[in-house]
Design a protein around this motif. Sequence first.
Motif, PDB file in Angstrom:
ATOM      1  N   GLY A  47      -2.629   3.449   2.458  1.00  0.00           N
ATOM      2  CA  GLY A  47      -3.407   3.015   1.307  1.00  0.00           C
ATOM      3  C   GLY A  47      -4.246   4.098   0.670  1.00  0.00           C
ATOM      4  O   GLY A  47      -5.016   3.806  -0.248  1.00  0.00           O
ATOM      5  N   SER A  48      -4.129   5.349   1.123  1.00  0.00           N
ATOM      6  CA  SER A  48      -4.946   6.417   0.545  1.00  0.00           C
ATOM      7  C   SER A  48      -4.523   6.752  -0.875  1.00  0.00           C
ATOM      8  O   SER A  48      -5.302   7.311  -1.650  1.00  0.00           O
ATOM      9  CB  SER A  48      -4.885   7.672   1.421  1.00  0.00           C
ATOM     10  N   PRO A 101       2.452   3.117   3.066  1.00  0.00           N
ATOM     11  CA  PRO A 101       2.383   1.801   3.717  1.00  0.00           C
ATOM     12  C   PRO A 101       1.888   1.878   5.158  1.00  0.00           C
ATOM     13  O   PRO A 101       1.564   0.841   5.745  1.00  0.00           O
ATOM     14  CB  PRO A 101       3.828   1.308   3.651  1.00  0.00           C
ATOM     15  N   SER A 135       0.835  -1.199   0.000  1.00  0.00           N
ATOM     16  CA  SER A 135       0.000   0.000   0.000  1.00  0.00           C
ATOM     17  C   SER A 135       0.868   1.247   0.000  1.00  0.00           C
ATOM     18  O   SER A 135       1.996   1.240   0.491  1.00  0.00           O
ATOM     19  CB  SER A 135      -0.918   0.023   1.233  1.00  0.00           C
ATOM     20  N   GLY A 176      -3.935   0.920  -2.673  1.00  0.00           N
ATOM     21  CA  GLY A 176      -3.922  -0.175  -1.720  1.00  0.00           C
ATOM     22  C   GLY A 176      -3.230  -1.400  -2.268  1.00  0.00           C
ATOM     23  O   GLY A 176      -3.192  -1.627  -3.486  1.00  0.00           O
ATOM     24  N   ALA A 177      -2.663  -2.208  -1.411  1.00  0.00           N
ATOM     25  CA  ALA A 177      -2.025  -3.456  -1.830  1.00  0.00           C
ATOM     26  C   ALA A 177      -3.043  -4.309  -2.582  1.00  0.00           C
ATOM     27  O   ALA A 177      -4.170  -4.496  -2.133  1.00  0.00           O
ATOM     28  CB  ALA A 177      -1.489  -4.212  -0.615  1.00  0.00           C
ATOM     29  N   ASP A 234      -4.323  -3.487  -5.476  1.00  0.00           N
ATOM     30  CA  ASP A 234      -5.056  -2.660  -6.438  1.00  0.00           C
ATOM     31  C   ASP A 234      -4.280  -2.565  -7.753  1.00  0.00           C
ATOM     32  O   ASP A 234      -3.049  -2.673  -7.764  1.00  0.00           O
ATOM     33  CB  ASP A 234      -5.271  -1.252  -5.886  1.00  0.00           C
TER      34      ASP A 234
END
Length: 420
Positions: A148-149, A48, A45, A152-153, A155
């Motif tokens: 993650g803004s 992170p 993310s 995100g992991a 995505d």
Amino acid sequence: MSTVAEHCRKVAHLLRRLHDATPEQVPLAEARGRVLARDVTAPVSLPPFDNSQMDGYALRTADLDSARTGVAVRLQVASPIPAGTAPADLRPGSAAPIMTGAMLPAGADAVVPIEQATPDRFFADDGGTRTVELPAGVPAGQYVRVAGSDIGAGDPALPAGTLLLAPQLGLLAALGMGTVPVRPRPVVLLLSTGDEVVAPGAELPPGGIYDANTTMLRACLEDAGAVVRHSRLVTDDVERFQGRLAEDLAEEPVDLVVTAGGISKGAYEVVRQGLADHPVEFGAVAMQPGGPQAIGSIDSVPFLGFPGNPVSCLVSFETFLRPALSDIIGYPRPRPEVAARLAEPVSSPEHKLQVRRGRYFDDGTVQLIGGAGSHLVHALAEANALVQIPEGTSELDAGDDVQVRLLDAPADATTKGSNQ
């Protein structure tokens, strides 16, 4: 005689296997200008972890909720949090000095910029004996970059076909990717022919001309992302041409053979004669310059033969090969095509696409440079556009609209007079 559109389709069909080439995994530092071969999903993310957007104080907004609006709240100063460290949990009633990008401590849910604190400077860490006044009414999430803004992991990060330039490489680096899958660059064997042609820098004999095609086509191919494995001058001796070609193809595999010259109907058309036993079509396209064209394969290797005149060579590359590479590999990006107003009248052979060299200006006009001759290299060097006079058109007047393919950025209209 083929139309331009028909020959474009033939070239695209010839090169279609390049699209299915096995991707290369290259270091990120070597991927600039390459084309992404597969979709990339984010392995981590971004950010992170929750981190601070400001230099300031990380705090619990609950510690400020009881205060009246506009009233400062005094909190104990906790240990500072520099970037790159894992902080201890934030105790109730305290605020931790935090640097931009530093991880937010557990328990904190907002950041107050240092400029809004009293005093508006940081203290040395003195074991928690100091206090700081912070304004009430701070909303939760203020100046906090939430994990993650950005992405995100898992995505989607970049789709296949993306041209990797600085922003895209920056994203992949931020995601921690040390290597990236890219589409292979096509490897090209380039041969220029003619007894009269002499390499630049050599002594020019009577009746000789310096070779412009090898340098120009090599630059075109490399600008289009290809790797030119060999570029050679070959005489009009058929056996020597065949021997040189066989040696080069045996030495190292290539994806495409490109030749310049020797494909027309003269007595010394070495490429045409030398490839008589191969499935190669020698014909004409309804285009001026660049009418003679050759297409086929040599020992299963795709082959394109361009005319020997330099302008014909470049027009052939820009009309047929560059767009095919763009469509199949995703690089180079297509040349911009825009409508322009002719600065002068022009005549054209009615049954052919005429491609003239021109200077396109940012006021939307285009001025023709040089004549229609395919030997006018100086005019080619001055041009920043290829002017398309379509089939079925014999005369156009000044002010008429034409399509132009931009080779470079438009010129300032105020400089038009210097190009007359």
